[in-house]
Design a protein around this motif. Structure first.
Motif, PDB file in Angstrom:
ATOM      1  N   ALA A 180      43.338  56.169  29.877  1.00 58.22           N
ATOM      2  CA  ALA A 180      42.600  54.935  29.586  1.00 58.22           C
ATOM      3  C   ALA A 180      42.016  54.413  30.885  1.00 58.22           C
ATOM      4  CB  ALA A 180      43.503  53.900  28.927  1.00 58.22           C
ATOM      5  N   SER A 181      41.137  53.441  30.725  1.00 59.30           N
ATOM      6  CA  SER A 181      40.407  52.954  31.889  1.00 59.30           C
ATOM      7  C   SER A 181      40.137  51.471  31.766  1.00 59.30           C
ATOM      8  CB  SER A 181      39.073  53.702  31.999  1.00 59.30           C
ATOM      9  OG  SER A 181      38.313  53.213  33.073  1.00 59.30           O
ATOM     10  N   VAL A 182      40.102  50.800  32.915  1.00 52.92           N
ATOM     11  CA  VAL A 182      39.850  49.367  32.919  1.00 52.92           C
ATOM     12  C   VAL A 182      39.116  49.002  34.208  1.00 52.92           C
ATOM     13  CG1 VAL A 182      41.950  48.526  34.080  1.00 52.92           C
ATOM     14  CG2 VAL A 182      40.938  47.186  32.220  1.00 52.92           C
ATOM     15  N   SER A 183      38.412  47.876  34.170  1.00 52.25           N
ATOM     16  CA  SER A 183      37.789  47.394  35.408  1.00 52.25           C
ATOM     17  C   SER A 183      38.628  46.264  35.992  1.00 52.25           C
ATOM     18  CB  SER A 183      36.364  46.905  35.136  1.00 52.25           C
ATOM     19  OG  SER A 183      36.394  45.615  34.592  1.00 52.25           O
ATOM     20  N   VAL A 184      38.579  46.150  37.304  1.00 50.87           N
ATOM     21  CA  VAL A 184      39.223  45.046  38.015  1.00 50.87           C
ATOM     22  C   VAL A 184      38.229  44.571  39.071  1.00 50.87           C
ATOM     23  CG1 VAL A 184      41.655  45.655  37.678  1.00 50.87           C
ATOM     24  CG2 VAL A 184      40.362  46.779  39.495  1.00 50.87           C
ATOM     25  N   GLY A 185      38.426  43.337  39.563  1.00 52.38           N
ATOM     26  CA  GLY A 185      37.480  42.862  40.572  1.00 52.38           C
ATOM     27  C   GLY A 185      38.010  41.637  41.278  1.00 52.38           C
ATOM     28  N   VAL A 186      37.339  41.285  42.346  1.00 48.12           N
ATOM     29  CA  VAL A 186      37.702  40.087  43.090  1.00 48.12           C
ATOM     30  C   VAL A 186      36.610  39.032  42.872  1.00 48.12           C
ATOM     31  CG1 VAL A 186      38.212  39.130  45.373  1.00 48.12           C
ATOM     32  CG2 VAL A 186      38.845  41.501  44.845  1.00 48.12           C
ATOM     33  N   ILE A 187      37.019  37.910  42.264  1.00 44.70           N
ATOM     34  CA  ILE A 187      36.098  36.782  42.032  1.00 44.70           C
ATOM     35  C   ILE A 187      36.512  35.704  43.019  1.00 44.70           C
ATOM     36  CG2 ILE A 187      35.109  35.250  40.274  1.00 44.70           C
ATOM     37  CD1 ILE A 187      35.156  38.118  39.298  1.00 44.70           C
TER      38      ILE A 187
ATOM     39  N   PRO B  24      41.830  38.376  42.715  1.00 41.87           N
ATOM     40  CA  PRO B  24      41.731  39.620  41.932  1.00 41.87           C
ATOM     41  C   PRO B  24      41.987  39.339  40.452  1.00 41.87           C
ATOM     42  CG  PRO B  24      43.213  39.883  43.821  1.00 41.87           C
ATOM     43  CD  PRO B  24      42.967  38.421  43.662  1.00 41.87           C
ATOM     44  N   ARG B  25      41.179  39.947  39.610  1.00 36.93           N
ATOM     45  CA  ARG B  25      41.332  39.746  38.158  1.00 36.93           C
ATOM     46  C   ARG B  25      41.220  41.075  37.414  1.00 36.93           C
ATOM     47  NH1 ARG B  25      37.569  34.535  36.515  1.00 36.93           N
ATOM     48  NH2 ARG B  25      38.984  32.932  37.333  1.00 36.93           N
ATOM     49  N   LEU B  26      41.908  41.119  36.266  1.00 40.96           N
ATOM     50  CA  LEU B  26      41.907  42.302  35.404  1.00 40.96           C
ATOM     51  C   LEU B  26      40.834  42.157  34.324  1.00 40.96           C
ATOM     52  CD1 LEU B  26      43.301  44.925  34.307  1.00 40.96           C
ATOM     53  CD2 LEU B  26      44.887  43.416  33.071  1.00 40.96           C
ATOM     54  N   ASP B  27      40.128  43.257  34.019  1.00 38.15           N
ATOM     55  CA  ASP B  27      39.249  43.339  32.846  1.00 38.15           C
ATOM     56  C   ASP B  27      38.160  42.268  32.845  1.00 38.15           C
ATOM     57  OD1 ASP B  27      38.226  44.130  30.366  1.00 38.15           O
ATOM     58  OD2 ASP B  27      39.753  43.041  29.233  1.00 38.15           O
ATOM     59  N   LEU B  28      37.177  42.440  33.731  1.00 35.20           N
ATOM     60  CA  LEU B  28      36.119  41.440  33.881  1.00 35.20           C
ATOM     61  C   LEU B  28      35.142  41.464  32.702  1.00 35.20           C
ATOM     62  CD1 LEU B  28      35.198  42.060  37.642  1.00 35.20           C
ATOM     63  CD2 LEU B  28      37.109  40.775  36.650  1.00 35.20           C
TER      64      LEU B  28
ATOM     65  N   ALA C 105      47.160  47.451  41.418  1.00 30.01           N
ATOM     66  CA  ALA C 105      48.336  46.984  40.667  1.00 30.01           C
ATOM     67  C   ALA C 105      47.911  46.349  39.339  1.00 30.01           C
ATOM     68  CB  ALA C 105      49.131  45.985  41.514  1.00 30.01           C
ATOM     69  N   LEU C 106      46.832  45.565  39.394  1.00 32.77           N
ATOM     70  CA  LEU C 106      46.325  44.956  38.151  1.00 32.77           C
ATOM     71  C   LEU C 106      45.858  46.027  37.160  1.00 32.77           C
ATOM     72  CD1 LEU C 106      44.092  41.924  39.201  1.00 32.77           C
ATOM     73  CD2 LEU C 106      46.288  41.871  38.003  1.00 32.77           C
ATOM     74  N   ALA C 107      45.132  47.018  37.678  1.00 31.50           N
ATOM     75  CA  ALA C 107      44.607  48.065  36.805  1.00 31.50           C
ATOM     76  C   ALA C 107      45.753  48.770  36.083  1.00 31.50           C
ATOM     77  CB  ALA C 107      43.802  49.068  37.625  1.00 31.50           C
TER      78      ALA C 107
ATOM     79  N   LYS D 253      32.698  39.968  44.037  1.00 29.74           N
ATOM     80  CA  LYS D 253      32.235  40.513  45.319  1.00 29.74           C
ATOM     81  C   LYS D 253      32.738  41.946  45.483  1.00 29.74           C
ATOM     82  CE  LYS D 253      35.873  39.371  48.484  1.00 29.74           C
ATOM     83  NZ  LYS D 253      36.130  39.384  49.905  1.00 29.74           N
ATOM     84  N   VAL D 254      33.848  42.273  44.803  1.00 28.12           N
ATOM     85  CA  VAL D 254      34.340  43.654  44.772  1.00 28.12           C
ATOM     86  C   VAL D 254      34.528  44.028  43.322  1.00 28.12           C
ATOM     87  CG1 VAL D 254      36.138  45.259  45.497  1.00 28.12           C
ATOM     88  CG2 VAL D 254      35.562  43.292  46.942  1.00 28.12           C
ATOM     89  N   ASP D 255      34.174  45.250  42.989  1.00 21.92           N
ATOM     90  CA  ASP D 255      34.206  45.691  41.596  1.00 21.92           C
ATOM     91  C   ASP D 255      34.812  47.089  41.589  1.00 21.92           C
ATOM     92  OD1 ASP D 255      33.553  46.080  38.929  1.00 21.92           O
ATOM     93  OD2 ASP D 255      31.532  46.794  39.399  1.00 21.92           O
TER      94      ASP D 255
END
Lengths: 252, 252, 252, 252, 252, 252
Positions: free
Chosen positions: B160-167, B171-175, B219-221, B184-186
């Motif tokens: 499975a796959s998910v996106s994470v990013g820094v807002i 850091p946040r899970l599943d944008l 870690a979030l992913a 700013k980071v994806d």
């Protein structure tokens, strides 16, 4: 006997799910038997170059099938790098048909693009696209008429389409894929709510057809389109009344 | 606060509808928040030219968006006459990711094509496509394994796959789309059921990122992918058990 | 009054020059009013991939206009790098129409390609192409039937095509360009020598049309096609007799 | 032992020849082992349509290989009529990476196009392209900053890229073609002079990889990129000082 | 002996039918032996982007063959989706040759497009196209000069073209297809009415050629072109006088 | 005075670096003044479809410029999706010229592809490509003749090419870009070591040229090509002797 026990004059079960795609100005999922098409209407505040400066709007359509909408997977036209002849023929037909019931002056210099994407195919994808696209377009135009406070409602009449054909010696309404591949004569008919013709495309590739057969097929198509327009009316609710108001004004 | 009140470590609501398209050997409609993708798996008894005669199978993917899957209508790639760079990048990623958990020898000289068609987009369409395509593929391979009585089940692990990013700094899970456009980071992460990495694609176009940020995102992913694989398991039922059986045999 | 003083039921002057291109197996220059089309028929001892091994032949068509066939110069489709939708629609129509009167089994595994190149356009280019291509095809098939000593003559019937339309309230036969651009209803009809329909394509883009109008238009088309087939007969001479022989055998 | 006797933490010999092409505003020939890339930077006083009127510049890249840069001749993409997925993926990567260290506001409404043409390939062509393109860009931007007397120097930091991978169980820095084709995990890393990540693209197509492997690979990449940036500094001379001045100002 | 009994210094029978296509500003059907080309000249009140604002006109050409102009049917370039190298080479040659005798300043900011469509090919299609296109262009420019009351007639001289070649050891004028395919040296020559060279393209693919052979071929070409220009003069009538007037003024 | 002080009969400085690309069977970097071209020769054990089964080989060429080989950046043909007319014309010329000195029977059913990639352009790129490609081809064929123990050496003669032109009233040898853009007559000449012509392409777009000018230009070209062939001989060393051996045998 036909699949599902229906008679030669009967449509397959039909269902229109409104507002199926959240981003579009108008959208439906239309199901006619196992044929399923997502129709979205996009409103843009510009017209194609050849229409500029005429104070009139434009309505156009695009049509595509998902690769696995069919029994055997079809290669994507995007991967082939060009649209096939069948696709072009169909999207020209859909656009032409929809324009016939739109008052382009009343629309103003705007364009409406109908995207008809077949997610599952079982015969009649072009006619189902027309019937569904009309509803998506009506939602979008109604929103536009309200938002922009248009002086005149730009839809003149209802519009739906169905296929008819001759299987063996028998004319039938609304062919599914299996029937379609056996038909010696195949005809797509587009009609308005007033019962007038917008398009008749009949082909007797396997055998030419007689005047009598033509008459029988047109009678069947009329029955089917009448039922379809009733279904469109239910889904459109008060928007159907606005269309009827325009009809009424026109025929007075 | 995030939309729907979810925390930074939480996925959006996720739903997998199995057997969504009747013609395909395997298919799902996967919804992650407002992102909706139809994934179909097509089995063909042939392999591409570069794989011929090796006794091995092949898995490949194609990806597309309906024109109105997005806020603003996108022109069709079929109308443009070519695939864009983003599409090619995504379909190469999906194919590569799925191949990592398939035993191509056990599959035999056959190919499986995963078609991922985004009908509505709200961020994470490529990761959602991978998660959904895995399930469609598992249905198709399970049918194949049964029909052809394959000696060995050709799927090694879940995927499975998910996106994470820094807002901002967080850091946040599943944008979703809105968060994604502010990040700013994806990063897109693909992981197996055993918790190993298959793909990591992290980009700091707007600002480079530190090692610490990378660690937090991974870690979030991991959390998100774990939840997704549980959901895949439920939908696959006994097929999930066959996959676990292969894992068990491999790790003994 | 119509240009040239003709009545609403009258064709424009029509001329078929046989054997116009020396290399082709069959060819004509057909002129209907100011519309001029070179039609060539090419016989090849192979069929397209989808027809292989069926013991049957194939008939297909291509259509194009010289850039300056029209009032305003058109860009070449070769320069644009792709065929337009109109071209595809027309060449599909021509091919389909011609196949309807060819006995593909009697033809054997061969293909006949009709190239219809409009060198000057003044309305009705697609219908003129069909009428001319039938004659070019008949020359080529006759030569083939003689050279290869075919057991059965592979043409079942004559075939011709004409356009009809409603200008103002008046139905007219064989519209020239100027009439065509004013027509509210436009219809192309393809019929056989026996008076049966092969194709009916009617479009009411500017205004839908009634059943009565449809009936009037079909009656006009029948008149025009009858005249055209007489002209084809004269040009074909003894080949026309062979076709009539097949008709006679079929209706006995 | 690796070719040339280098250790697992060692780069191949690297050489940057500045001002290699006389017409370009900036250019280098970069050689990393047997991989050779010509990088040119073109400055144009315009931006792409989607950037117009924002007062900001744009940086983009194109990538290609000569047909015989490789062991076996590759067909030209110009002859095929389209760019392949790999090319698109690489040129998107190069452009994105370079933009991360450019201050687009300081650049003004101008665009810089980096052309990376691989004349000989032996692994790591995309990472070598990024490292070389940075130098070509720095030459071009320095000239621009001088000619146009820009208020602020538009490059924020150094940028270089290297590949790392796992061969057997061993992580290695800067894979040549032979090592690359044996690697079970393959990762391209782009970092700044400050030691932050700009891109991480890791793929475990043949086998997924663990967190420990990821950590080891990132450590190797950091070593290689540090060495590369020292080499860039030497070639850039006083321009390197201008970049360091911007860094200094930013971190104060 | 050559076909038709002509000598080595003799052209094939040549015929120019003026005003062949009613819509074009200038047009001819030119026949040289069995080679037949329709040449039309289109005048447009605009120039291509690279010529804008220079107060000068432009002359360009396009060339194509009908699929069955040749012994064996050729696939349409529109169907292939691109122009072949031979077509591009020929249309560049035709445009370049015609521009050499046009005074682009006197033409004003207008463009003339010559369309040369070969309807039947028997050798020398490119040279016949040049000879015919000159006449079509002269008709169109004469009309323009009259309509717009141009201060100066924009054609400086006559222009024609012929092929020559060495068959065995013998130089011959105006090769037909069969001779052309046997020639060891093949040359196309374009000359003005004043007897100067505009283009010489000689190729010895099968065997290189000597200076003596070159001299003999050029002498033959001069003979043929002289005859062709006499024929052009007859067809152009008073327009030929206007061209001679410009020549006379220039040489005074 | 010409740049660098050379006379009208003098070539620019010329340098051929052999074995420039390690993967190719033959390769050079050729520099003529500031024009620099990488030429590689690829040997493949197959021929194009139209040459199959004739027991003969084939020689073909491709030509391209890097985008920034020129003063102003050129868009890549791969990005445009098609080859331009100029490119096609040049690569057809290079292939035709090289074939004229290759004994295709002696080569056997193999093909040799010459890739000529201009990395820096300053006039004469097509002629420089021919001169360089001949050397790259000779290296590749010599290797092949040795490896496969060919019965007969497949190169018959040397081959080189140069441009000549008239600037003002003065004929000059080997024009650079600036001279080329001022030339009223421009001619490319390809000749063999025996002093025979293979190709003459002369164009007087800006002004037609006389017989006397033609003679002077051909004399200059002969001088330049003689010098170039001496340079090729030096680089080829013993391979030059093999070619001279074939010449000697042929002229006995």
């Amino acid at each position: 006997m036909r699949i599902g026990g229906r008679t030669n004059e009967e449509l397959r079960p039909m269902k229109i799910t409104p507002h199926y795609i959240k981003h579009a100005e108008g959208s439906v999922l239309i199901e006619v038997g196992d044929t399923k098409v997502i129709c979205t209407a996009t409103v843009e505040e510009r017209v194609p170059p050849f229409m500029k400066g005429q104070g009139k709007g434009w309505v156009t359509a695009e049509y595509s099938m998902l690769p696995r909408a069919t029994q055997v997977r079809n290669q994507r036209e995007a991967a082939k790098g060009k649209l096939g002849g069948r696709t072009m023929e169909i999207q020209r037909l859909i656009g032409r048909a929809l324009r016939s019931v739109v008052n382009l002056e009343a629309l103003g210099e705007r364009s409406i693009t109908l995207d008809c994407d077949v997610i599952q195919a079982d015969g009649g994808t072009r006619t189902t696209s027309i019937t569904g696209a009309f509803v998506a377009m009506a939602f979008a135009i109604n929103k536009l008429a309200t938002d922009k406070n248009l002086a005149k409602f730009p839809i003149n009449d209802f519009l739906a389409s169905v296929s008819v054909g001759v299987i063996g010696e028998t004319p039938r309404l609304d062919l599914n894929y299996e029937e379609d591949s056996q038909a010696k004569v195949d005809m797509n008919v587009v009609m308005t709510g007033q019962g007038q013709f917008v398009e008749i495309q009949g082909t007797g590739e396997d055998a030419p057809f007689s005047r009598k057969e033509l008459d029988e097929l047109l009678a069947l198509a009329e029955i089917g389109i009448h039922t379809m327009i009733e279904e469109q009316s239910k889904v459109l609710g008060p928007i159907a009344d606005r269309i009827r108001g325009v009809q009424h004004a026109a025929t007075k």
